[in-house]
Design a protein around this motif. Structure first.
Motif, PDB file in Angstrom:
ATOM      1  N   GLN A  12       0.811   4.276  -2.726  1.00 36.06           N
ATOM      2  CA  GLN A  12       0.552   5.660  -2.343  1.00 36.06           C
ATOM      3  C   GLN A  12       1.671   6.581  -2.796  1.00 36.06           C
ATOM      4  O   GLN A  12       1.435   7.685  -3.271  1.00 36.06           O
ATOM      5  CB  GLN A  12       0.366   5.767  -0.823  1.00 36.06           C
ATOM      6  CG  GLN A  12      -1.087   5.598  -0.446  1.00 36.06           C
ATOM      7  CD  GLN A  12      -1.296   5.384   1.039  1.00 36.06           C
ATOM      8  OE1 GLN A  12      -0.369   5.061   1.767  1.00 36.06           O
ATOM      9  NE2 GLN A  12      -2.528   5.563   1.470  1.00 36.06           N
ATOM     10  N   MET A  21       0.826  -1.204   0.000  1.00 37.58           N
ATOM     11  CA  MET A  21       0.000   0.000   0.000  1.00 37.58           C
ATOM     12  C   MET A  21       0.863   1.259   0.000  1.00 37.58           C
ATOM     13  O   MET A  21       0.580   2.219  -0.723  1.00 37.58           O
ATOM     14  CB  MET A  21      -0.897   0.013   1.243  1.00 37.58           C
ATOM     15  CG  MET A  21      -2.055  -0.958   1.141  1.00 37.58           C
ATOM     16  SD  MET A  21      -3.030  -0.787   2.631  1.00 37.58           S
ATOM     17  CE  MET A  21      -4.390  -1.826   2.251  1.00 37.58           C
ATOM     18  N   GLY A  42       1.185   7.641  -6.073  1.00 37.04           N
ATOM     19  CA  GLY A  42      -0.040   8.413  -6.265  1.00 37.04           C
ATOM     20  C   GLY A  42      -1.242   7.589  -6.657  1.00 37.04           C
ATOM     21  O   GLY A  42      -2.184   8.086  -7.271  1.00 37.04           O
ATOM     22  N   ILE A  43      -1.253   6.293  -6.356  1.00 40.83           N
ATOM     23  CA  ILE A  43      -2.407   5.442  -6.693  1.00 40.83           C
ATOM     24  C   ILE A  43      -3.104   5.044  -5.404  1.00 40.83           C
ATOM     25  O   ILE A  43      -2.458   4.687  -4.423  1.00 40.83           O
ATOM     26  CB  ILE A  43      -1.953   4.161  -7.432  1.00 40.83           C
ATOM     27  CG1 ILE A  43      -1.217   4.557  -8.705  1.00 40.83           C
ATOM     28  CG2 ILE A  43      -3.150   3.263  -7.735  1.00 40.83           C
ATOM     29  CD1 ILE A  43      -0.460   3.418  -9.332  1.00 40.83           C
ATOM     30  N   SER A  44      -4.434   5.094  -5.439  1.00 39.87           N
ATOM     31  CA  SER A  44      -5.152   4.733  -4.224  1.00 39.87           C
ATOM     32  C   SER A  44      -5.127   3.216  -4.012  1.00 39.87           C
ATOM     33  O   SER A  44      -5.483   2.464  -4.922  1.00 39.87           O
ATOM     34  CB  SER A  44      -6.607   5.183  -4.313  1.00 39.87           C
ATOM     35  OG  SER A  44      -7.341   4.580  -3.289  1.00 39.87           O
ATOM     36  N   PRO A  45      -4.703   2.774  -2.859  1.00 38.23           N
ATOM     37  CA  PRO A  45      -4.627   1.322  -2.585  1.00 38.23           C
ATOM     38  C   PRO A  45      -6.001   0.659  -2.639  1.00 38.23           C
ATOM     39  O   PRO A  45      -6.127  -0.535  -2.802  1.00 38.23           O
ATOM     40  CB  PRO A  45      -4.067   1.243  -1.161  1.00 38.23           C
ATOM     41  CG  PRO A  45      -3.539   2.600  -0.856  1.00 38.23           C
ATOM     42  CD  PRO A  45      -4.266   3.566  -1.713  1.00 38.23           C
ATOM     43  N   ILE A  46      -7.062   1.474  -2.524  1.00 34.84           N
ATOM     44  CA  ILE A  46      -8.424   0.965  -2.573  1.00 34.84           C
ATOM     45  C   ILE A  46      -8.693   0.197  -3.860  1.00 34.84           C
ATOM     46  O   ILE A  46      -9.465  -0.765  -3.895  1.00 34.84           O
ATOM     47  CB  ILE A  46      -9.412   2.169  -2.449  1.00 34.84           C
ATOM     48  CG1 ILE A  46      -9.725   2.534  -1.010  1.00 34.84           C
ATOM     49  CG2 ILE A  46     -10.698   1.956  -3.192  1.00 34.84           C
ATOM     50  CD1 ILE A  46     -10.308   1.825  -0.029  1.00 34.84           C
ATOM     51  N   LEU A  47      -8.034   0.605  -4.910  1.00 30.95           N
ATOM     52  CA  LEU A  47      -8.234  -0.029  -6.208  1.00 30.95           C
ATOM     53  C   LEU A  47      -7.928  -1.534  -6.175  1.00 30.95           C
ATOM     54  O   LEU A  47      -8.433  -2.292  -6.986  1.00 30.95           O
ATOM     55  CB  LEU A  47      -7.337   0.638  -7.267  1.00 30.95           C
ATOM     56  CG  LEU A  47      -7.749   2.064  -7.667  1.00 30.95           C
ATOM     57  CD1 LEU A  47      -6.726   2.644  -8.623  1.00 30.95           C
ATOM     58  CD2 LEU A  47      -9.137   2.046  -8.295  1.00 30.95           C
TER      59      LEU A  47
END
Lengths: 393, 243
Positions: free
Chosen positions: A155, A151, A158-163
């Motif tokens: 981050q 995660m 710049g990518i949301s770990p939610i994906l």
């Protein structure tokens, strides 16, 4: 009741009560040994699982220096880290360690490059009980660390770990605390029925085959008593031993309940007076069936040993429905409730699940087993009336 | 009195008893003398209605055991071939059990047991559990329980089988006493001295039939022999002396 029948019944009870072997094996084994064994086993298993799950985890790690950040993560989780040197496989095989973790030298290098870094875990999956708990805890620790790092990396880019999480599972377990308990208690019908069978077993053998073996049958038959009365007296003595064992088993289970770690398993099994009453009500008629069945089998044997072999085989009969129901749940129907043993399993399971038992089910169970029991008793009488009874060898 | 009219019985192909007829009156000891397998036990078992005769009739004091088995049995006291006791009960409890099955009152059982204990000399072991009793002690208890209801007719199958001299004498003296009390006594044996010592009437049974009867003297006269053994052999071999 006929006085002669009472005389026979009283004599058989006194006679057999003096035999320590009979009293021990029927009443003691059925009523005391089984519940005690169950309490001990249950506590042992639950205790072991619980201890392991709460105990501070100790990890044997080879190559501590290769992954400083992993080690400090693990330490923040309250794990004690022991440096390990030597052969990991041997140490697990010899049970010196429950599990060993090896962090290879390439770890730091791969880790910093962002390539999946390898951690080796040695354990014995075939080992029983506690080891599996340790093994699971190790794996969940490592995946937690892996997820945290993953995660962070996303981050940083710049990518949301939610994906990463496309689907969420939401658990809805409709089982109540009781019905979980029922799984653990599904052995109870069998134990109660078995107690009943064990209680009357020795009496059936002794009053039938025993009478032949000690050569007292001919003299007994020469008394001015109808053979049917003689057999009824013997059968009543046999039934009474079954009932005594049954009552003792139920009482000792009720007494043993507080010592069973049911709370720890999240179960509440209600053995209140009402349920105890239902148990007695439905199981008592089964004593007639058990005693008659055992008596029939024992009539065919000429020695104690022979009878014992056959009557012991009978114990498997009540096991069949108990076993079957353990693995395949069924929807209760009225005909099932009128089938002896099957009905007892179903009703006892209902009680254990905390469900209300329909009065119709109880009535069907009582009538069903009484009916079959009486038919078997008539068969036993018929067999006892044969002239060849004395000469069946 | 026991009357037997042409009773017969076969087991499968084997005809064990082929028309036995005799009468055993009161105040007399009647002996069924025969070799092993001659049909003694089967005949006795039909008389005490353990097995039903295929033909013929038995009357115990005029009662047919086939029609009124319980009544006939209450008129009989039988010491069968098998005389096992209940090992976990005392000798007294063994006797009491049979007394109760005969519908006797507790006082009656008590007084009758006391007289049997005295007659059969059972004082030393009457209140001991019968496990480990000697052969002689066992037979005495078996006789006592068979006769607890003081029956008019007494049947004994090989009563002194396996007993030592003292016990044998005890049993013989007891039977003699019962005879004097007017009882009908019928017993089977294959022992010549025994039959010779106690019986008034001897029935020689061979191959399922009664082939000679009479007092010992009559049998000796009939065969022209001077002892019962020779007379017996003569009778069962038709005078040839061998089978």
């Amino acid at each position: 009741m006929n006085k002669q029948i009472l005389t026979v019944m009283r004599k058989e009870i006194t006679d057999n009560f003096r035999d320590r072997k009979t009293v021990m094996s029927s009443i003691f084994m059925g009523a005391v040994f089984m519940p005690v064994m169950f309490v001990v086993l249950m506590n042992f298993v639950v205790g072991m699982q619980k201890d392991k799950a709460e105990e501070q985890l100790e990890l044997a790690i080879k190559g501590i220096g290769n992954a400083q950040s992993f080690i400090s993560f693990v330490k923040t989780k309250g794990v004690k880290v022991n440096a390990f040197t030597g052969d990991a496989k041997k140490a697990v095989e010899n049970k010196d360690e429950e599990a060993v973790i090896i962090i290879p030298e390439t770890f730091a290098d791969n880790f910093s490059k962002g390539i999946p870094a390898k951690i080796e875990v040695y354990y014995d999956a075939s080992a029983k009980g506690a080891v599996n708990v340790t093994q699971k805890r190790i794996k969940s620790l490592i995946s937690e660390y892996s997820r945290t790092i993953g995660m962070t990396r996303l981050q940083l880019r710049g990518i949301s770990p939610i994906l990463l999480q496309a689907i969420i599972i939401e658990d809805h377990d409709v089982s109540t605390a009781q019905s979980k308990g029922a799984m653990f208690m599904s052995f109870l019908p069998y134990v109660l029925i078995l107690g009943l069978f064990m209680g009357s077993m020795y009496l059936a053998i002794d009053t039938m085959a025993g009478e032949k073996e000690r050569n007292s049958l001919e003299a007994l038959l020469l008394n001015p008593i109808k053979r049917s009365h003689l057999l009824i007296g013997k059968l009543l003595a046999t039934i009474s031993f079954g009932l005594v064992t049954l009552i003792a088993t139920i009482i000792s289970f009720k007494l043993a309940m507080p010592f069973m770690p049911l709370q720890d398993l999240g179960m509440t099994v209600d053995l209140g007076f009402k349920n105890v009453g239902i148990l007695l009500l439905i199981l008592a008629p089964l004593a007639v069936m058990a005693a008659s069945l055992q008596t029939i089998v024992a009539t065919y044997s000429k020695s104690f040993k022979e009878a014992q072999t056959y009557v012991n085989l009978l114990m498997f009969v009540p096991m069949i429905p108990s076993m079957a129901l353990m693995f395949m749940p069924v929807k209760e129907k009225l005909w099932m409730m009128a089938t002896p043993v099957l009905s007892h399993n179903l009703i006892i399971n209902q009680i254990m699940r905390g469900e209300q038992v329909a009065p119709l089910s109880i009535i069907a169970a009582i009538i069903g087993s009484l009916f079959i029991g009486l038919i078997l008793a008539l068969v036993a009488i018929k067999l006892y009336n044969r002239e060849s009874l004395l000469f069946s060898d | 009195m026991i009357e037997v009219k042409t009773i017969s019985k076969s087991f499968g192909e084997v005809q064990a008893v082929k028309g036995v007829t005799f009468c055993a009156p009161d105040s007399q000891v009647t002996a069924l003398l025969g070799a092993n397998g001659a049909g003694k036990t089967t005949s006795l078992r039909m008389i005490y209605s353990l097995i039903t005769p295929q033909s013929g009739q038995v009357l115990i004091d005029g009662i047919d055991p086939c029609k009124e088995p319980e009544k006939a049995r209450s008129l009989l006291g039988v010491l069968p071939d098998t005389r096992g006791l209940y090992k976990r009960l005392t000798a007294r409890e063994n006797i009491e059990y049979f007394g109760k099955l005969h519908g006797m009152s507790d006082e009656k059982i008590k007084s009758r047991t006391a007289s049997l204990v005295a007659d059969l000399r059972m004082e030393d072991f009457i209140d001991r559990k019968t496990d480990g009793f000697s052969q002689g002690q066992r037979v005495k208890v078996a006789i006592a329980r068979a006769l607890v209801h003081d029956p008019q007719n007494i049947i004994l199958d090989e009563p002194t089988n396996g007993l030592d001299v003292m016990s044998t004498r005890g049993v013989r003296a007891f039977l003699q006493k019962e005879k004097e009390r007017g009882k009908c006594i019928l017993f089977s044996s294959h022992v010549m001295q025994e039959v010779s010592a106690v019986s008034d009437e001897i029935l020689v049974i061979h191959d399922g039939v009664v082939c000679a009867s009479g007092s010992e003297q009559e049998l000796l006269n009939q065969t022209g022999k001077d002892n019962l053994e020779d007379a017996f052999v003569h009778i069962v071999t038709d005078g040839e002396g061998h089978e």
